[in-house]
Design a protein around this motif. Structure first.
Motif, PDB file in Angstrom:
ATOM      1  N   ARG A   1       0.795  -1.221   0.000  1.00  0.00           N
ATOM      2  CA  ARG A   1       0.000   0.000   0.000  1.00  0.00           C
ATOM      3  C   ARG A   1       0.829   1.274   0.000  1.00  0.00           C
ATOM      4  N   SER A   2       1.923   1.290   0.776  1.00  0.00           N
ATOM      5  CA  SER A   2       2.669   2.537   0.871  1.00  0.00           C
ATOM      6  C   SER A   2       3.345   2.848  -0.463  1.00  0.00           C
TER       7      SER A   2
ATOM      8  N   ALA B   1       0.690   4.347  -2.664  1.00  0.00           N
ATOM      9  CA  ALA B   1       0.431   5.731  -2.283  1.00  0.00           C
ATOM     10  C   ALA B   1       1.553   6.628  -2.785  1.00  0.00           C
ATOM     11  N   ALA B   2       2.793   6.139  -2.657  1.00  0.00           N
ATOM     12  CA  ALA B   2       3.949   6.944  -3.038  1.00  0.00           C
ATOM     13  C   ALA B   2       3.932   7.300  -4.522  1.00  0.00           C
ATOM     14  N   PHE B   3       3.595   6.315  -5.348  1.00  0.00           N
ATOM     15  CA  PHE B   3       3.720   6.549  -6.786  1.00  0.00           C
ATOM     16  C   PHE B   3       2.410   6.932  -7.464  1.00  0.00           C
TER      17      PHE B   3
ATOM     18  N   PRO C   1       0.525   9.710  -7.638  1.00  0.00           N
ATOM     19  CA  PRO C   1       0.464  10.917  -8.486  1.00  0.00           C
ATOM     20  C   PRO C   1       1.279  10.772  -9.772  1.00  0.00           C
ATOM     21  N   SER C   2       2.472  10.219  -9.665  1.00  0.00           N
ATOM     22  CA  SER C   2       3.306  10.077 -10.862  1.00  0.00           C
ATOM     23  C   SER C   2       2.641   9.167 -11.881  1.00  0.00           C
TER      24      SER C   2
ATOM     25  N   GLN D   1      -0.570   8.423 -12.162  1.00  0.00           N
ATOM     26  CA  GLN D   1      -1.768   9.037 -12.730  1.00  0.00           C
ATOM     27  C   GLN D   1      -1.413  10.061 -13.805  1.00  0.00           C
ATOM     28  N   PHE D   2      -0.352  10.841 -13.538  1.00  0.00           N
ATOM     29  CA  PHE D   2       0.001  11.856 -14.519  1.00  0.00           C
ATOM     30  C   PHE D   2       0.584  11.224 -15.779  1.00  0.00           C
TER      31      PHE D   2
ATOM     32  N   ARG E   1      -0.007   8.420 -16.972  1.00  0.00           N
ATOM     33  CA  ARG E   1      -1.062   7.770 -17.730  1.00  0.00           C
ATOM     34  C   ARG E   1      -1.896   8.785 -18.497  1.00  0.00           C
ATOM     35  N   ALA E   2      -2.044   9.972 -17.926  1.00  0.00           N
ATOM     36  CA  ALA E   2      -2.917  10.964 -18.541  1.00  0.00           C
ATOM     37  C   ALA E   2      -2.314  11.551 -19.814  1.00  0.00           C
ATOM     38  N   ILE E   3      -0.987  11.501 -19.938  1.00  0.00           N
ATOM     39  CA  ILE E   3      -0.354  12.084 -21.120  1.00  0.00           C
ATOM     40  C   ILE E   3      -0.800  11.320 -22.366  1.00  0.00           C
ATOM     41  N   PRO E   4      -1.336  12.016 -23.361  1.00  0.00           N
ATOM     42  CA  PRO E   4      -1.682  11.311 -24.600  1.00  0.00           C
ATOM     43  C   PRO E   4      -0.415  10.676 -25.184  1.00  0.00           C
TER      44      PRO E   4
END
Lengths: 255, 270, 289
Positions: free
Chosen positions: A86-87, A90-92, A94-95, A97-98, A100-103
């Motif tokens: 889990r930790s 949690a740590a990764f 944001p990275s 998610q971002f 993945r969001a990049i086309p």
């Protein structure tokens, strides 16, 4: 009515009609943009069977498969890790998610900057983009193991590794496969796009070059080949999926 | 050999599930825990099999405090469809937990076969769980537990998800397996008939928070039989004694036959 | 029973202090504290560490010069806030994605409704659709460049084609998920076809549509950027190639970050809207892709 509906030939009707219409409507066409189907097929045979088979089709497919397999393996391994620790997740978060969001295609210029336009750049790019659907689905899948099975594996003292291999991964497999199917689509798109933007060979390269040099028959034949290839790959994937997940489909059907 | 002393469980939400429960399971003995639905029986079982941290008190197996699932304990869970791995054959399901206990593969294979034939599943080893009926799947779960050669077998409402006929068959299977292996059995149920029929002792729990209301020694002859044992006058006495306790101390004692049957149906159908 | 256990008796144990004998309230507070550490501190900490690591590695020359430093990238982005060019690119891309999304969704929903409701149509077309679905829209690009040229119309058309698929399939799944018993019951109670549509069919389909829309949105953005990039249609994709050929590395990374942020923001907006409109629904339905 019912017998007509169930006839196995019914689904074939439309494709046959389309091809027949295409054939007859385009016969003797003088349009620059829409050559006759006959001409397209001749170009198809001349271009792909087998003049450009080894020089273009094979490299395209090899790059695609290489990048795809790397992505799947890495996605499953990292997904298992992030899903169960889990930790780390949690740590990764944001990275991931971002990233993945990049086309995905927006990374092509960077890949060209860093790796040039060779095979490595293409494989890295395909792998990078295919990684995320597999990763996210694996995280989700290994986290949602049936609580009863978690109890069983704890009460029978299965080791961490046994739990991962015998319980968590198999149980996540339907979802992992869903991610892998999305990734396969990505791999195919990325494969073509990388060939269209900077390349020396490949199906995408030949097709776009044909458009630019106004050899329209060849362009059409390239589109035809890409279409067939995309469908074939997907069909192959579905076949493998149904075989591997026989337990999943059959146990669902039984209840 | 299994000792439970002043066991308490309070969830982090503040809900008190178990209050001061004490009893023990002796060797070669079948103990049944009964209590109304929602009494926290499953919580109790999870606490004493080391699956759930307890808030206070002691659980010990052969004098050793239980803090994680012990190697000498095996469990059969309520819902077979959620406790067997649908991606493995029956054989592999039974064999999976054995790897850490019995190193030799040949030995493991023998144990799997012996366990499967003990539960009457010869020849089903290469089937998948979902190809079998509910009763057969629960047999697989029982085979997995006995192949593990536990000293204590804990069962959480193991027959709650099967039909009445299968249920009787499985009850008798547990009796015969226990007689053969001498394993101690701790079985949780909400079915009073089942508890009295199977048990050497019945531990009766109150509704939440669970407390022990009474521990009844069941002195019925063995081997037991679905028809003969259940038609003994002693059986009926035990049964109504337990039922009275389960229905609650505060309630009026003059319950009629109608409410009795109604209540029984209620507990059955849950 | 194994012989080792025969001599043992129950109850022959010393009481052991449980390690979990804590007051429930205090453990709850500890849980909360742990949770906030997990939710806030660890993610931000790791992300900042990664950024610093990136900065250090590029400054010290471990990473090649083609990798820009985060500070340089952010400085470049900050410098662009007042410049209209980048905003125009974003506008173009959003326009391609949005117009394509609307057209494609409309077509997809109509087709999905028809295929879901009419069995014969489904039998007739399903095979063909299954064949066409995995064909990525990039395949049609050469033809469209030929027909329209490198203009917005090309990008919009391809976005629309790409978007049709998820919308079509999600609508079809939705229609088929409508409980026939509910329909029967509503007919018994004399609901008109329009009432049935409003009170049964639409609520059933809505979550499926929401899922389809989320898939379609990210698809629309990817396709827009891809088409701009390959065909040279004005927009973020084309801007990206221009910076790349000009050797303006920080700008390349900056534009990528903008594209990522755009996709995150749009996705968040959709999720928010979905939650608001479908608050009555237990969870999202449909495929989990």
């Amino acid at each position: 009515m019912n017998t007509v509906l169930r006839s196995p030939f019914l689904p074939l009707l439309v494709p046959i009609a389309i091809i027949a219409t295409w054939w007859f409507a385009s016969a003797g066409s003088t349009s620059v943009f829409f050559p006759s189907l006959q001409d397209i097929l001749i170009a198809f045979q001349e271009t792909w069977l087998f003049a450009h088979f080894w020089s273009d089709i094979v490299p395209s497919v090899v790059r695609l498969i290489a990048g795809y397999i790397i992505a799947c393996l890495a996605g499953i391994a990292v997904g298992l890790l992030l899903g169960r620790v889990r930790s780390l997740d949690a740590a990764f978060q944001p990275s991931v998610q971002f990233a993945r969001a990049i086309p995905a295609v927006a990374l092509i210029p960077v890949a060209i900057l860093l790796f040039g336009i060779g095979d490595v750049a293409k494989i890295v790019l395909i792998a990078f983009c295919c990684f995320f659907p597999v990763l996210l689905n694996t995280i989700d899948g290994v986290r949602n193991v049936e609580s009863g099975l978690e109890d069983v594996s704890r009460s029978f003292r299965l080791t961490r590794w046994q739990r991962a291999v015998s319980v968590q991964l198999p149980s996540a497999m339907p979802q992992i496969f869903a991610g892998m199917q999305t990734s396969l689509g990505f791999a195919f798109i990325l494969g073509i796009v990388t060939e269209m933007t900077g390349s020396a060979n490949g199906i995408g390269f030949i097709t776009l070059e044909a458009q630019q040099s106004f050899t329209i028959d060849t362009m059409w034949s390239g589109m035809l080949l890409l279409g067939i290839l995309g469908s074939l790959l997907n069909a192959l994937f579905v076949l493998i999926e149904h075989r591997s997940l026989r337990w999943h489909y059959q146990s669902k059907a039984g209840h | 050999m299994l000792t439970v002393k002043n066991l308490n469980k309070v969830y982090s939400t503040g809900v008190e599930a178990i209050r001061d429960v004490s009893f023990d399971v002796r060797e070669n003995e079948i103990v049944c825990l009964v209590g109304p639905s929602g009494a926290g029986k499953t919580t109790l079982l999870r606490c004493l099999s080391g699956l759930l941290d307890r808030s206070g008190g002691l659980v010990a197996l052969d004098g050793q405090a239980v803090t994680e699932p012990p190697l000498r304990m095996a469990a059969v869970f309520q819902d077979y469809s959620r406790s067997l791995m649908p991606w493995y054959t029956v054989e592999r399901n039974v064999a999976l937990p054995l790897k850490n206990k019995f190193p030799s593969p040949a030995d493991r294979r023998d144990r799997v076969n012996a366990a499967l034939s003990a539960v009457g599943l010869d020849g089903f080893g290469s089937s998948y769980p979902w190809q079998l009926s509910g009763g057969m799947q629960q047999r697989v779960a029982i085979a997995r537990a006995i192949a593990y050669e536990p000293e204590v077998l804990v069962m959480d409402e193991p027959f709650a998800s099967v039909d009445a006929q299968t249920r009787a068959d499985l009850e008798d299977l547990v009796l015969s397996v226990q007689a053969k292996t001498g394993t101690s059995v701790l079985l949780v149920t909400h079915d009073i008939d089942e508890a009295v029929y199977l048990a050497d002792r019945v531990v009766i729990l109150s509704s939440r928070p669970s407390r022990v209301l009474d521990i009844v020694d069941v002195d019925l002859p063995r081997p037991r039989d679905q028809i003969e044992t259940k038609s003994l006058p002693r059986f009926a006495e035990y049964r109504s004694h337990v039922l009275r306790l389960v229905r609650g101390l505060g309630e009026a004692q003059d319950f009629s036959a109608a409410t009795l049957i109604h209540n029984e149906e209620k507990t059955r159908s849950v | 029973m194994t012989t080792t256990a025969t001599a043992r008796e129950g109850g022959r144990t010393q009481p052991v202090k449980s390690k979990n004998k804590e007051h429930p309230g205090s453990s709850r507070r500890a849980d909360n504290r742990q949770r906030s550490i997990r939710r806030v501190l660890i993610p931000t900490g790791t992300t900042l560490t990664l950024l610093v690591l990136w900065e250090v590695l590029t400054r010290s020359g471990v990473l090649p010069a083609e990798v820009s430093q985060p500070t340089t990238i952010f400085a470049w982005l900050w410098g662009q806030v007042g410049e209209p060019f980048l905003w125009q690119s974003i506008g173009h891309t959003l326009q391609h994605a949005a117009v394509g999304l609307v057209i494609g969704s409309a077509i997809g929903i109509v087709l999905g409704l028809a295929l879901g409701e009419i069995l014969i149509l489904r039998r007739l077309l399903q095979g063909t659709l299954e064949f066409l679905r995995p064909v990525p829209v990039i395949v049609y690009l050469p033809l469209l460049i030929l027909l329209f040229g490198a203009v917005a119309k090309t990008a919009i058309t391809l976005v629309a084609v790409a978007v049709v698929w998820p919308m079509l399939y999600q609508t079809m799944y939705g229609v088929r998920a409508v409980d026939p018993q509910l329909i029967d019951a509503s007919r018994m109670f004399g609901l008109t076809a329009r009432q049935r549509m409003k009170s049964i069919t639409l609520p059933t389909i809505a979550p499926f549509l929401a899922t389809g829309l989320r898939i379609a949105m990210s698809l629309a953005l990817v396709v827009s950027v891809a088409i701009e990039l390959i065909a040279g249609v004005p927009g973020l994709g084309w801007t990206l190639t221009q910076y790349q050929t000009a050797g303006n590395y920080p700008a390349v990374y900056g534009v990528i970050m903008i594209a990522g942020a755009l996709s995150l923001i749009l996705n968040q907006l959709l999720v928010r809207g979905e939650r608001r409109m479908l608050h009555w629904h237990v969870s999202y339905r449909g495929i989990t892709k």
